[in-house]
Motif scaffolding. Structure first.
Motif, PDB file in Angstrom:
ATOM      1  N   PRO A 796       0.829  -1.204   0.000  1.00 44.32           N
ATOM      2  CA  PRO A 796       0.000   0.000   0.000  1.00 44.32           C
ATOM      3  C   PRO A 796       0.859   1.247   0.000  1.00 44.32           C
ATOM      4  N   ARG A 797       0.426   2.308  -0.697  1.00 43.41           N
ATOM      5  CA  ARG A 797       1.200   3.542  -0.865  1.00 43.41           C
ATOM      6  C   ARG A 797       0.674   4.645   0.043  1.00 43.41           C
ATOM      7  N   ALA A 798       1.596   5.448   0.502  1.00 43.84           N
ATOM      8  CA  ALA A 798       1.196   6.569   1.345  1.00 43.84           C
ATOM      9  C   ALA A 798       0.758   7.756   0.512  1.00 43.84           C
ATOM     10  N   GLY A 799       1.276   7.923  -0.721  1.00 47.17           N
ATOM     11  CA  GLY A 799       0.898   9.066  -1.549  1.00 47.17           C
ATOM     12  C   GLY A 799       1.389   8.875  -2.965  1.00 47.17           C
ATOM     13  N   ILE A 800       1.102   9.858  -3.828  1.00 48.05           N
ATOM     14  CA  ILE A 800       1.478   9.765  -5.241  1.00 48.05           C
ATOM     15  C   ILE A 800       2.988   9.981  -5.382  1.00 48.05           C
ATOM     16  N   GLN A 801       3.663   9.096  -6.126  1.00 47.35           N
ATOM     17  CA  GLN A 801       5.081   9.224  -6.430  1.00 47.35           C
ATOM     18  C   GLN A 801       5.196   9.533  -7.930  1.00 47.35           C
ATOM     19  N   GLN A 802       6.151  10.395  -8.287  1.00 49.70           N
ATOM     20  CA  GLN A 802       6.312  10.786  -9.682  1.00 49.70           C
ATOM     21  C   GLN A 802       7.520  10.071 -10.295  1.00 49.70           C
ATOM     22  N   LEU A 803       7.321   9.565 -11.506  1.00 45.76           N
ATOM     23  CA  LEU A 803       8.372   8.901 -12.278  1.00 45.76           C
ATOM     24  C   LEU A 803       8.541   9.661 -13.589  1.00 45.76           C
ATOM     25  N   LEU A 804       9.783  10.107 -13.853  1.00 42.15           N
ATOM     26  CA  LEU A 804      10.092  10.804 -15.099  1.00 42.15           C
ATOM     27  C   LEU A 804      10.812   9.835 -16.024  1.00 42.15           C
ATOM     28  N   CYS A 805      10.283   9.659 -17.231  1.00 44.13           N
ATOM     29  CA  CYS A 805      10.916   8.790 -18.238  1.00 44.13           C
ATOM     30  C   CYS A 805      11.370   9.658 -19.406  1.00 44.13           C
ATOM     31  N   ILE A 806      12.687   9.665 -19.666  1.00 43.64           N
ATOM     32  CA  ILE A 806      13.264  10.410 -20.790  1.00 43.64           C
ATOM     33  C   ILE A 806      13.616   9.382 -21.854  1.00 43.64           C
ATOM     34  N   GLU A 807      12.815   9.281 -22.891  1.00 47.55           N
ATOM     35  CA  GLU A 807      12.919   8.226 -23.914  1.00 47.55           C
ATOM     36  C   GLU A 807      12.425   8.797 -25.239  1.00 47.55           C
ATOM     37  N   ASP A 808      13.245   8.627 -26.307  1.00 48.31           N
ATOM     38  CA  ASP A 808      12.869   9.195 -27.599  1.00 48.31           C
ATOM     39  C   ASP A 808      12.074   8.218 -28.471  1.00 48.31           C
ATOM     40  N   ASN A 809      11.983   6.956 -28.059  1.00 46.24           N
ATOM     41  CA  ASN A 809      11.256   5.965 -28.849  1.00 46.24           C
ATOM     42  C   ASN A 809       9.810   5.900 -28.361  1.00 46.24           C
ATOM     43  N   PRO A 810       8.813   6.253 -29.197  1.00 50.04           N
ATOM     44  CA  PRO A 810       7.406   6.260 -28.735  1.00 50.04           C
ATOM     45  C   PRO A 810       6.933   4.881 -28.296  1.00 50.04           C
ATOM     46  N   SER A 818       2.369   1.838 -19.963  1.00 56.08           N
ATOM     47  CA  SER A 818       1.491   0.712 -19.665  1.00 56.08           C
ATOM     48  C   SER A 818       1.908   0.023 -18.367  1.00 56.08           C
ATOM     49  N   ILE A 819       3.223  -0.091 -18.140  1.00 59.73           N
ATOM     50  CA  ILE A 819       3.700  -0.726 -16.909  1.00 59.73           C
ATOM     51  C   ILE A 819       3.353   0.140 -15.702  1.00 59.73           C
ATOM     52  N   VAL A 820       3.598   1.435 -15.812  1.00 59.14           N
ATOM     53  CA  VAL A 820       3.317   2.345 -14.687  1.00 59.14           C
ATOM     54  C   VAL A 820       1.829   2.363 -14.371  1.00 59.14           C
ATOM     55  N   ALA A 821       0.993   2.096 -15.362  1.00 53.14           N
ATOM     56  CA  ALA A 821      -0.457   2.069 -15.117  1.00 53.14           C
ATOM     57  C   ALA A 821      -0.840   0.985 -14.118  1.00 53.14           C
ATOM     58  N   LEU A 822       0.030  -0.037 -13.940  1.00 54.01           N
ATOM     59  CA  LEU A 822      -0.245  -1.077 -12.947  1.00 54.01           C
ATOM     60  C   LEU A 822      -0.055  -0.582 -11.528  1.00 54.01           C
ATOM     61  N   ARG A 823       0.546   0.575 -11.370  1.00 46.28           N
ATOM     62  CA  ARG A 823       0.746   1.170 -10.037  1.00 46.28           C
ATOM     63  C   ARG A 823       0.058   2.530 -10.038  1.00 46.28           C
ATOM     64  N   PRO A 824      -1.232   2.574  -9.695  1.00 45.27           N
ATOM     65  CA  PRO A 824      -1.985   3.847  -9.761  1.00 45.27           C
ATOM     66  C   PRO A 824      -1.372   4.955  -8.907  1.00 45.27           C
ATOM     67  N   GLU A 825      -0.591   4.573  -7.887  1.00 41.95           N
ATOM     68  CA  GLU A 825      -0.022   5.598  -7.028  1.00 41.95           C
ATOM     69  C   GLU A 825       1.234   6.237  -7.625  1.00 41.95           C
ATOM     70  N   VAL A 826       1.640   5.816  -8.821  1.00 46.23           N
ATOM     71  CA  VAL A 826       2.816   6.384  -9.477  1.00 46.23           C
ATOM     72  C   VAL A 826       2.354   7.208 -10.675  1.00 46.23           C
ATOM     73  N   GLN A 827       2.782   8.466 -10.732  1.00 47.63           N
ATOM     74  CA  GLN A 827       2.423   9.374 -11.839  1.00 47.63           C
ATOM     75  C   GLN A 827       3.598   9.442 -12.810  1.00 47.63           C
TER      76      GLN A 827
END
Length: 927
Positions: A796-810, A818-827
């Motif tokens: 269980p998560r205490a709050g929203i965590q932010q993940l920055l992805c720097i990637e030039d390939n769409p 899609s992977i991050v969508a499995l963890r709703p608490e990660v933006q």
């Protein structure tokens, strides 16, 4: 109990009578007949030997004791029986895992005619006796201190003589007597008359053998004062006979406190009859006010810390609410008669704003003059917040239904139709709202689902499962208004509703997903075919010339990134689909995709390894390596494969204990290949063997390690082609997986580590593959890293965590999304360019940055340098993401300062594990 120890045997049986007498003797006792056979032992003797009695009876000393002891015991027995007199011995007793010095007494046993028929012996541990005596003295000293210093009164009375035997100092102080005076009195002389009957009842309980409860009795001191004490009596048997041991605890202060508490509780009950919280009183004649302790707390003060007043009340209450309270009070006072007061207002306390509710009364005298106001105050903050939250929740629920990206329906099982639908449901089914609200799920479905089940029965089953508390998720085929079938994913959940059976359904059109699965499978097949074609071209090129071989190796090394990039999408999305698959058939398809993709990745890795070795771009780093842990690690990885093929692997006891001079990573790669081949090419129910031999040929000793199987064996012609790249012999005909590259890589890796590799085999007798490596000059070996475990379920998560992805390939960015969508608490924050990523890192300071190495304009290492140089981003956690998966690439990334290095194709479980660790990283960064 053995027959020798029963007490109901005939009296003429001399040995039996002895056995019955000694069973409960406090020492270890044994009885032997004239032939030295044990006929009886008591419990203590059996315990001293650590054996059951059945194991001792009927046996002789020679069966139970070492030879010398047995001979001594028998000689002593014969001497006692011959003399007819008892004798004692200091001797060694061996039993229960230890030797002990014991004192033994042996006595002859005579029958009625005076004949010696055996001996009876008893012994006890002399050391234990001495220890017990010391402990007894220590215990007596401690008990004397406790007796003299105890705060409770302790006295001992002889019941037969009717007098006191002992009384400790606390008892004397409690009763007001000197000890010599107290010992002249009988116990009943110390009790007040009203307690004599209760004492007799206690004595009756004790004499019946019952445990007497603690009782409160009245005692009379020497000066005649009566006091109360809790009495804990017990009956003890001493040399004087049955005695009464009594412990007294003066409870006079407790009784006074209880009486005061009772009066306080009565006063408190008057206030609690009106309210459960604070209460207050105002003298309207003098203006004086009084608050209860809880009233102070309700207004944010410590009890008694301020003087209640109208000015203080006005200062604490919100101005708008104070005006309303004042208006109500003015109206009540103007009536001139008793009236009720009720107000709700906000107060500002140090811990924040609270909402209080006051209920009270105004009292007047006969002339209509106000006398006083009194009442209670209740904190209703949480109640009001809950009511507001409920209203907001209902509004949000309505809004969520309408704004949800999927179709939302609410079905009432009692009336058999939908009672709520959103706009997406209307668009999905193509019906007007009033039409849809008259239908049921079965009326929106074909007669049967693809699995053959009737739609009406299947739909009812899923909804009943949701009513039972389940949250089923399943695939379903619906029908649009025009009759067109549409595949959907349905999620059901029970809605809490008093007296109603409501089920909410979330319906998602998965037509595109089904099409994507088909496209992905086709893409994977095309890609595998393309790689096979390229591999065939490379093999032909290798046969043409060494120059072409070097060109091929260079080409394969450079295409690693290009091959891993599409594989990253295939395996990444394949893993996500495996996690989300709901139907067994869909799960099988995804597993086939993943299996094919992993096979393709393994093929690419082996081809690239071979190319790097042949092009001279491959190096090893030898060191001292313990062979057994490496083998144990390899066997652990291969046990599932061995179980599938019914092949037995060596156990830990079979592993050679030796140190070799080798590259630990490449040694593990070699052993995994040889052991895997021994499993694949073995027979069913076969075994894999390991042998090690020390070779001292030449100046440096070497170790030969052999891996043996019980397969079909190899002919000399087959052995000659074994270590040729892409040569699989007859493996294709046997349907055995492989590429034909593994043994070629093994040979080159072993030779790079200054070793040799070979095979001994003949048809029908199995094969023995062996490698020879130099022995290590030093005895220590570096431990291997532990095997990585799979990702744990997301905590269980205490709050929203932010993940920055720097990637030039769409495509890669879509996979991460899609992977991050499995963890709703990660933006997820996305950046397609390095400059955009640096700006987002400074502005948002995310918990984690996923940074691609191959970026346009500025590569990942340059971006990392900018992040580390900027004080705002220097402490951010940065993980590399790259298709460059060679060990030197990973080592370079870690040396550059990346916190972790993820390779493509991406391991979804590994990334999810990193996401699950974000809260702990954030906490560590704040500290």
């Amino acid at each position: 109990m053995t027959p020798a120890l029963r007490d109901d045997l005939p009296p003429h049986d001399t040995l039996a009578r002895y056995a019955a007498l000694v069973e409960h003797y406090p020492y270890s006792v044994f009885i032997k007949n004239a032939e030295g056979v044990y006929v009886a032992v008591n419990r203590r003797y059996a315990a001293s030997k650590g054996m059951a009695r059945e194991q001792i009876l009927g046996r002789r000393d020679q069966d139970l004791h070492p030879g010398e002891l047995a001979e001594k015991y028998r000689a002593d027995d014969l001497g006692v029986m011959a003399s007819g007199l008892p004798a004692s011995f200091e001797e060694l007793h061996r039993g229960d895992g230890r030797d002990a010095l014991v004192h033994t007494v042996k006595t002859p046993i005579f029958d009625a005619a005076g004949r010696v028929v055996g001996i009876c012996g008893s012994f006890w541990d002399v050391d234990e006796q001495q220890r017990l005596e010391r402990r007894l003295r220590d215990s007596e000293a401690k008990l004397r201190v406790i007796y003299d210093k105890a705060l409770e009164g302790i006295m001992l009375a002889d019941l037969a003589a009717g007098r006191l035997l002992m009384a400790n100092p606390a008892c004397c102080r409690m009763l007001g007597y000197a000890e010599e005076q107290l010992l002249l009195l009988a116990p009943d002389q110390l009790l007040a008359p009203e307690s004599l009957g209760r004492l007799r009842k206690l004595m009756a309980l004790l004499q019946r053998g019952d445990v007497a409860p603690v009782q409160e009795l009245s005692f009379q001191r020497a000066d005649g004062e009566v006091f109360h004490a809790d009495v804990s009596p017990s009956l003890v048997h001493l040399a004087e006979g049955p005695c009464l041991l009594v412990v007294l605890r003066d409870v006079s202060d407790k009784r006074r406190a209880l009486e005061q508490l009772s009066r306080s509780e009565q006063q408190l009950a008057e206030a609690q009859a009106l309210a459960h919280q604070g209460n207050w009183n105002i003298d309207l004649q003098t203006g004086e006010a009084s608050w209860s302790d809880e009233e102070y707390r309700l207004f944010g003060f410590a009890p008694g810390s301020v003087q209640p007043s109208k000015a203080l009340f006005q200062q604490l209450v919100h101005p708008e609410d104070f005006e309303q309270v004042e208006a109500q009070l003015a109206m009540l006072l103007a009536q001139g008669r008793d009236g009720h007061y009720h107000a709700e207002f906000r107060v500002q306390r140090p811990d924040g704003e609270r909402i209080l509710e006051e209920v009270g009364e105004v009292r007047f005298d006969a002339s209509g003059k106000p006398l006083r106001m009194f009442g209670t105050t209740l904190d209703v903050t949480e109640r009001r917040r809950a009511a507001q939250a409920l209203a907001e929740s209902e509004a949000r629920f309505r809004l969520q239904i309408e704004l949800a990206p999927e179709a939302i329906v609410v079905f009432d099982l009692d009336i058999g139709r939908f009672i709520e639908v959103n706009e997406n449901a209307l668009r999905l089914f193509g019906h007007a709202r009033e039409t849809l609200l008259r239908l049921s799920p079965a009326e929106l479905s074909p007669a049967q689902q693809p699995d053959g089940r009737p739609s009406d029965l299947a739909a009812m089953g899923w909804m009943l499962q949701a009513l039972d508390g389940g949250q089923p998720v399943f695939e379903w085929v619906h029908l649009r208004a025009d009759g067109e079938p549409v595949p959907c994913e349905v999620r059901l959940v029970r809605l809490p509703a008093s007296g109603q059976r409501l089920v909410r359904g979330s319906i998602t059109d998965i037509s595109e997903r089904k099409q994507a699965e088909a496209r992905l499978l086709q893409l994977n097949e095309e890609l595998e075919q393309r790689v096979q074609q390229r591999t065939a071209e490379l093999l032909r090129a290798k046969q043409e010339a060494e120059r072409a071989n070097a060109a091929k190796s260079e080409f394969l090394s450079r295409m690693s990134h290009e091959l891993r990039t599409p594989l990253n999408a295939i395996l990444g999305f394949g893993q996500l689909m495996a996690m989300q698959a709901r139907e067994p058939s869909g799960d099988d398809y995804v597993n086939e995709i993943l299996k094919a993709g992993q096979h393709l990745l393994h093929l690419i890795n082996e081809v690239l390894d071979l190319a790097r070795i042949e092009s001279g771009m491959f190096s090893v780093q030898p060191e001292s390596v313990a062979l057994a842990p490496v083998l144990q690690d390899c066997l652990s990885l291969l046990r599932p494969q061995a179980r599938v093929r019914s092949v037995r692997l060596p156990g830990p006891e079979d592993l050679p204990q030796a140190q070799v001079w080798a590259d630990p990573v490449r040694l593990k790669q070699v052993l995994l290949n040889l052991l895997s081949n021994a499993i694949k090419y073995n027979r069913s129910q076969g075994e894999v063997g390991l042998r090690a031999a020390l070779l001292r040929e030449g100046s440096a000793p070497r170790l030969r390690l052999s891996v043996c199987d019980q397969g079909r064996g190899l002919s000399p012609e087959q052995q000659a082609r074994l270590f040729v790249p892409f040569e699989r012999l007859d493996a294709d005909q046997a349907a055995i997986e492989g590429t034909g590259i593994g043994l070629a890589i093994v040979k080159r890796l072993v030779e790079l580590m200054e070793g040799r590799v070979g095979v001994d085999s003949r048809p029908g007798a199995g094969s023995e593959f062996w490698i020879e490596l130099p022995l290590a000059p030093e005895p220590q070996a570096r431990p291997l890293p532990a095997l990585m475990k799979g990702p744990a379920p997301a905590p269980p998560r205490a709050g929203i965590q932010q993940l920055l992805c720097i990637e030039d390939n769409p495509a890669n960015l879509l996979l991460i999304e899609s992977i991050v969508a499995l963890r709703p608490e990660v933006q997820l924050l996305k950046a397609l360019e390095p400059a955009q990523g640096l700006a987002l890192a400074r502005d948002r300071r995310p918990a984690l940055i996923l940074l691609d190495i191959n970026l346009p304009g500025m590569d990942g290492y340059q971006v990392l340098a900018h992040l580390r140089a900027d004080p705002l981003t220097a402490d951010l956690r940065v993980v590399a993401l790259s298709a460059n998966a060679k060990p030197e690439d990973v080592a370079r990334g870690r040396a550059a300062g990346f916190d972790d290095y993820l390779t493509k194709p991406l391991d979804v479980g590994h990334l999810l594990a990193l996401l699950d660790e974000l809260p702990s990283w954030q906490s560590a960064r704040r500290e």
